[in-house]
Design a protein around this motif. Structure first.
Motif, PDB file in Angstrom:
ATOM      1  N   VAL A  25      35.498  46.276  34.802  1.00 54.34           N
ATOM      2  CA  VAL A  25      36.102  47.173  33.814  1.00 54.34           C
ATOM      3  C   VAL A  25      37.225  46.458  33.067  1.00 54.34           C
ATOM      4  CG1 VAL A  25      37.174  49.419  33.431  1.00 54.34           C
ATOM      5  CG2 VAL A  25      35.488  49.151  35.261  1.00 54.34           C
ATOM      6  N   VAL A  26      38.046  45.710  33.794  1.00 55.90           N
ATOM      7  CA  VAL A  26      39.104  44.936  33.127  1.00 55.90           C
ATOM      8  C   VAL A  26      38.490  43.932  32.161  1.00 55.90           C
ATOM      9  CG1 VAL A  26      40.999  43.301  33.481  1.00 55.90           C
ATOM     10  CG2 VAL A  26      40.732  45.254  35.034  1.00 55.90           C
ATOM     11  N   ALA A  27      37.421  43.290  32.576  1.00 62.24           N
ATOM     12  CA  ALA A  27      36.752  42.322  31.702  1.00 62.24           C
ATOM     13  C   ALA A  27      36.198  42.997  30.455  1.00 62.24           C
ATOM     14  CB  ALA A  27      35.635  41.610  32.465  1.00 62.24           C
ATOM     15  N   ALA A  28      35.683  44.218  30.607  1.00 62.84           N
ATOM     16  CA  ALA A  28      35.168  44.943  29.442  1.00 62.84           C
ATOM     17  C   ALA A  28      36.285  45.258  28.463  1.00 62.84           C
ATOM     18  CB  ALA A  28      34.477  46.228  29.893  1.00 62.84           C
ATOM     19  N   VAL A  29      37.447  45.648  28.986  1.00 67.28           N
ATOM     20  CA  VAL A  29      38.601  45.900  28.109  1.00 67.28           C
ATOM     21  C   VAL A  29      38.990  44.625  27.387  1.00 67.28           C
ATOM     22  CG1 VAL A  29      41.050  46.514  28.081  1.00 67.28           C
ATOM     23  CG2 VAL A  29      39.455  47.844  29.492  1.00 67.28           C
ATOM     24  N   ARG A  30      39.033  43.518  28.115  1.00 71.51           N
ATOM     25  CA  ARG A  30      39.399  42.231  27.504  1.00 71.51           C
ATOM     26  C   ARG A  30      38.391  41.824  26.447  1.00 71.51           C
ATOM     27  NH1 ARG A  30      38.974  39.166  31.768  1.00 71.51           N
ATOM     28  NH2 ARG A  30      36.837  38.586  31.226  1.00 71.51           N
ATOM     29  N   ASP A  31      37.105  41.989  26.739  1.00 69.69           N
ATOM     30  CA  ASP A  31      36.073  41.548  25.808  1.00 69.69           C
ATOM     31  C   ASP A  31      36.013  42.435  24.563  1.00 69.69           C
ATOM     32  OD1 ASP A  31      35.490  39.614  27.654  1.00 69.69           O
ATOM     33  OD2 ASP A  31      33.719  40.624  28.456  1.00 69.69           O
ATOM     34  N   CYS A  32      36.245  43.729  24.750  1.00 70.02           N
ATOM     35  CA  CYS A  32      36.124  44.661  23.619  1.00 70.02           C
ATOM     36  C   CYS A  32      37.382  44.722  22.763  1.00 70.02           C
ATOM     37  CB  CYS A  32      35.798  46.066  24.127  1.00 70.02           C
ATOM     38  SG  CYS A  32      34.133  46.270  24.767  1.00 70.02           S
ATOM     39  N   PHE A  33      38.550  44.535  23.378  1.00 64.57           N
ATOM     40  CA  PHE A  33      39.806  44.740  22.658  1.00 64.57           C
ATOM     41  C   PHE A  33      40.711  43.516  22.660  1.00 64.57           C
ATOM     42  CE2 PHE A  33      38.403  48.991  23.628  1.00 64.57           C
ATOM     43  CZ  PHE A  33      38.799  49.742  22.532  1.00 64.57           C
ATOM     44  N   GLY A  34      40.598  42.707  23.698  1.00 65.80           N
ATOM     45  CA  GLY A  34      41.549  41.630  23.898  1.00 65.80           C
ATOM     46  C   GLY A  34      42.741  42.130  24.691  1.00 65.80           C
ATOM     47  N   LEU A  35      43.192  41.303  25.629  1.00 68.60           N
ATOM     48  CA  LEU A  35      44.400  41.603  26.389  1.00 68.60           C
ATOM     49  C   LEU A  35      45.556  40.789  25.829  1.00 68.60           C
ATOM     50  CD1 LEU A  35      43.124  41.576  30.095  1.00 68.60           C
ATOM     51  CD2 LEU A  35      43.864  43.565  28.780  1.00 68.60           C
ATOM     52  N   ALA A  36      46.704  41.438  25.672  1.00 73.27           N
ATOM     53  CA  ALA A  36      47.897  40.715  25.246  1.00 73.27           C
ATOM     54  C   ALA A  36      48.197  39.605  26.253  1.00 73.27           C
ATOM     55  CB  ALA A  36      49.073  41.676  25.143  1.00 73.27           C
ATOM     56  N   PRO A  37      48.807  38.498  25.811  1.00 71.96           N
ATOM     57  CA  PRO A  37      49.071  37.381  26.738  1.00 71.96           C
ATOM     58  C   PRO A  37      49.874  37.795  27.963  1.00 71.96           C
ATOM     59  CG  PRO A  37      49.420  36.699  24.468  1.00 71.96           C
ATOM     60  CD  PRO A  37      49.200  38.182  24.428  1.00 71.96           C
ATOM     61  N   ASP A  38      50.771  38.781  27.797  1.00 72.18           N
ATOM     62  CA  ASP A  38      51.599  39.221  28.921  1.00 72.18           C
ATOM     63  C   ASP A  38      51.157  40.579  29.440  1.00 72.18           C
ATOM     64  OD1 ASP A  38      52.315  40.739  26.741  1.00 72.18           O
ATOM     65  OD2 ASP A  38      54.472  40.701  27.185  1.00 72.18           O
ATOM     66  N   ALA A  39      49.883  40.915  29.302  1.00 73.24           N
ATOM     67  CA  ALA A  39      49.391  42.234  29.697  1.00 73.24           C
ATOM     68  C   ALA A  39      49.683  42.520  31.165  1.00 73.24           C
ATOM     69  CB  ALA A  39      47.889  42.339  29.440  1.00 73.24           C
ATOM     70  N   GLU A  40      50.075  43.750  31.433  1.00 69.67           N
ATOM     71  CA  GLU A  40      50.302  44.225  32.801  1.00 69.67           C
ATOM     72  C   GLU A  40      49.024  44.925  33.274  1.00 69.67           C
ATOM     73  OE1 GLU A  40      53.864  46.919  34.035  1.00 69.67           O
ATOM     74  OE2 GLU A  40      52.139  48.242  33.682  1.00 69.67           O
ATOM     75  N   VAL A  41      48.480  44.483  34.398  1.00 73.14           N
ATOM     76  CA  VAL A  41      47.229  45.049  34.922  1.00 73.14           C
ATOM     77  C   VAL A  41      47.504  45.525  36.352  1.00 73.14           C
ATOM     78  CG1 VAL A  41      44.780  44.682  35.351  1.00 73.14           C
ATOM     79  CG2 VAL A  41      45.913  43.461  33.471  1.00 73.14           C
ATOM     80  N   THR A  42      47.468  46.840  36.539  1.00 78.13           N
ATOM     81  CA  THR A  42      47.896  47.476  37.789  1.00 78.13           C
ATOM     82  C   THR A  42      46.748  48.234  38.431  1.00 78.13           C
ATOM     83  OG1 THR A  42      50.116  47.848  36.874  1.00 78.13           O
ATOM     84  CG2 THR A  42      49.510  49.164  38.784  1.00 78.13           C
ATOM     85  N   THR A  43      46.716  48.242  39.752  1.00 75.68           N
ATOM     86  CA  THR A  43      45.888  49.203  40.469  1.00 75.68           C
ATOM     87  C   THR A  43      46.714  49.891  41.533  1.00 75.68           C
ATOM     88  OG1 THR A  43      43.845  49.586  41.709  1.00 75.68           O
ATOM     89  CG2 THR A  43      45.032  47.556  42.203  1.00 75.68           C
ATOM     90  N   GLU A  44      46.442  51.174  41.718  1.00 71.77           N
ATOM     91  CA  GLU A  44      46.964  51.877  42.879  1.00 71.77           C
ATOM     92  C   GLU A  44      46.091  51.530  44.085  1.00 71.77           C
ATOM     93  OE1 GLU A  44      48.857  55.866  40.815  1.00 71.77           O
ATOM     94  OE2 GLU A  44      46.823  55.968  41.631  1.00 71.77           O
ATOM     95  N   SER A  45      46.643  51.765  45.289  1.00 70.37           N
ATOM     96  CA  SER A  45      45.879  51.462  46.493  1.00 70.37           C
ATOM     97  C   SER A  45      46.445  52.232  47.677  1.00 70.37           C
ATOM     98  CB  SER A  45      45.933  49.962  46.796  1.00 70.37           C
ATOM     99  OG  SER A  45      45.269  49.666  48.013  1.00 70.37           O
ATOM    100  N   ASN A  46      45.569  52.694  48.556  1.00 71.83           N
ATOM    101  CA  ASN A  46      45.999  53.170  49.865  1.00 71.83           C
ATOM    102  C   ASN A  46      46.099  51.972  50.796  1.00 71.83           C
ATOM    103  OD1 ASN A  46      46.017  55.762  48.948  1.00 71.83           O
ATOM    104  ND2 ASN A  46      44.272  56.461  50.151  1.00 71.83           N
ATOM    105  N   PRO A  47      47.092  51.954  51.669  1.00 70.35           N
ATOM    106  CA  PRO A  47      47.261  50.774  52.535  1.00 70.35           C
ATOM    107  C   PRO A  47      46.054  50.463  53.406  1.00 70.35           C
ATOM    108  CG  PRO A  47      49.249  52.117  52.544  1.00 70.35           C
ATOM    109  CD  PRO A  47      48.210  52.915  51.815  1.00 70.35           C
ATOM    110  N   ASP A  48      45.261  51.485  53.754  1.00 70.42           N
ATOM    111  CA  ASP A  48      44.127  51.220  54.638  1.00 70.42           C
ATOM    112  C   ASP A  48      42.851  50.882  53.886  1.00 70.42           C
ATOM    113  OD1 ASP A  48      43.733  53.720  53.610  1.00 70.42           O
ATOM    114  OD2 ASP A  48      43.571  54.764  55.531  1.00 70.42           O
ATOM    115  N   SER A  49      42.947  50.645  52.570  1.00 76.05           N
ATOM    116  CA  SER A  49      41.729  50.366  51.790  1.00 76.05           C
ATOM    117  C   SER A  49      41.661  48.927  51.296  1.00 76.05           C
ATOM    118  CB  SER A  49      41.635  51.321  50.590  1.00 76.05           C
ATOM    119  OG  SER A  49      42.682  51.082  49.653  1.00 76.05           O
TER     120      SER A  49
END
Length: 411
Positions: free
Chosen positions: A112-136
């Motif tokens: 999904v991140v790659a699709a965003v990059r390919d379709c729109f381009g990511l800024a050089p300093d783009a922030e890419v975050t995911t939430e996570s449960n500690p047990d996952s």
């Protein structure tokens, strides 16, 4: 992502936007939000649009399962590109929330991140975050997430006290939190945030202090601390209604907020939004969650996934809630949007007051109408606001009464 969606006008089948909204595109930072609607169990306090495997049932629609979800999400990213035309809008932030995003394979999140990059381009300093449960997560999965482009992770710690976690129906071992933080650092993920909840029924002042100490021992870059809200329709609300648990006490919540602020400040994390602290604030702003700052300052973003909300140029829309309905619409080459609303100038002004006043940067005075301006001297005299140049900033006391201050400024 709350489970109840607002009413609105029908959204166009092709997802097109009014010309007025398109004309504003590119004036503000543009982000992507990906909602992953899957959880292994449903926490008793959560009213987000999430589903366990049992709730989805044995005959899951293609695209409504973890294994096939990324394909549907990528399809919506391509629909976003088509709807926005050839306007050059490089993406400055990507935020994956849920649910439990890290139940998906890192490679799928990376698609999904790659699709965003390919379709729109990511800024050089783009922030890419995911939430996570500690047990996952595991060390290997965190390395794979970093290789997929994620440079920021937010762990749902909530508490370090076992009986508090049990009341919240959280399943992770509190001892796992420092472990996963260390793994994330070793994987090369540069920013680590911890999410905390205070005010759970049965949580003592000592319990909350224990949680704060455990969180700070991890040396996070960022902490979000939210008071527990008993949402209608949740298992927690039913337990409160039956008298099994008490409602959170407002005085207790205020005391715990004050304690959190003092301890976080002493550890080098300063507040930048009422419920958020970042290391080095206010001199160093690099550890703020830039994606959330986009929400709070009227930015534009496209929300991908069931129930996800989007906003571009004063137009807000939201997708159908159920993963099967979402996937079916995309499979039929239709927009997954359920409804939308076009905000008036007054709607947008009111939202600015409600959101920007919560920021340490404050609210420009000229956003207020005459009635709101007239309320400022009284709020200053009560020690709830200070005027810094042409901006209004909440005091420490004002943060405890932020909702009331907003009501005074928006009579």
């Amino acid at each position: 992502m709350p489970s109840t969606l607002p009413e609105g006008d029908p959204a166009p089948p092709d997802g097109s936007l009014p010309a007025e909204a398109m004309a504003e595109l590119g004036r503000r930072p543009f982000g992507f939000y990906l909602h992953v609607p899957f959880c292994t169990v449903r926490c008793g306090y959560c009213d987000f649009n999430t589903y366990t495997a049992d709730e989805l049932g044995p005959q899951q629609h293609p695209g409504a399962s973890r294994a096939t979800y990324a394909e549907a999400a990528v399809t919506e990213v391509h629909r976003a590109r088509a709807a926005l035309g050839d306007v050059d809008v490089p993406v400055s932030t990507v935020f994956v929330g849920g649910g439990t995003p890290t139940l998906l394979e890192p490679a799928d999140l990376g698609r999904v991140v790659a699709a965003v990059r390919d379709c729109f381009g990511l800024a050089p300093d783009a922030e890419v975050t995911t939430e996570s449960n500690p047990d996952s997560v595991t060390p290997e999965r965190l390395v794979a997430l970093r290789e997929a482009g994620f440079d920021r992770i937010s762990f749902g710690m909530q508490s370090s006290v076992p009986h508090v976690l049990r009341t919240l129906d959280r399943t992770h071992d509190p001892e796992r939190v420092p472990q996963v933080v260390a793994w994330a650092r070793e994987a090369g993920i540069s920013q680590v945030s911890l999410d905390l909840i205070y005010g759970t029924p049965g949580e003592s002042a000592t319990d909350w202090a224990t949680t704060l100490d455990a969180a700070l021992t991890c040396e996070p870059d960022h902490v979000s601390a939210y008071s527990l809200i008993v949402e209608d329709g949740t298992a927690l609300a039913r337990r409160v209604r039956r008298g099994e648990l008490p409602m959170p006490d407002e005085d207790d919540l205020a005391e715990k907020y004050v304690v959190a602020d003092a301890r976080l400040r002493a550890a080098g994390l300063g507040w930048y939004e009422v419920s958020n602290w970042a290391r080095g604030e206010p001199e160093d702003r690099t550890r703020r969650c830039r994606h959330n700052m986009g929400y709070w300052t009227g930015g534009d973003w496209w929300g991908v996934g069931p129930g996800a909300h989007s906003h571009v140029g004063g137009v807000r829309w939201w997708n159908v809630k159920h993963p099967a309905a979402y996937a079916a619409r995309l499979a039929a080459d239709a927009s997954p949007a359920q409804a939308r609303e076009v905000l008036t100038a007054e709607d947008r002004r009111v939202e600015r007051v409600m959101l920007e006043l919560r920021l340490r940067d404050g609210l420009p005075v000229d956003v207020l109408d005459a009635t709101g301006v007239a309320s400022v001297p009284d709020l200053e005299s009560r020690g709830l606001l200070v005027r810094s140049s042409d901006r209004l900033v909440l005091t420490d006391a004002g943060r405890l009464l932020a909702d009331g201050v907003v009501r005074d400024l928006l009579p």
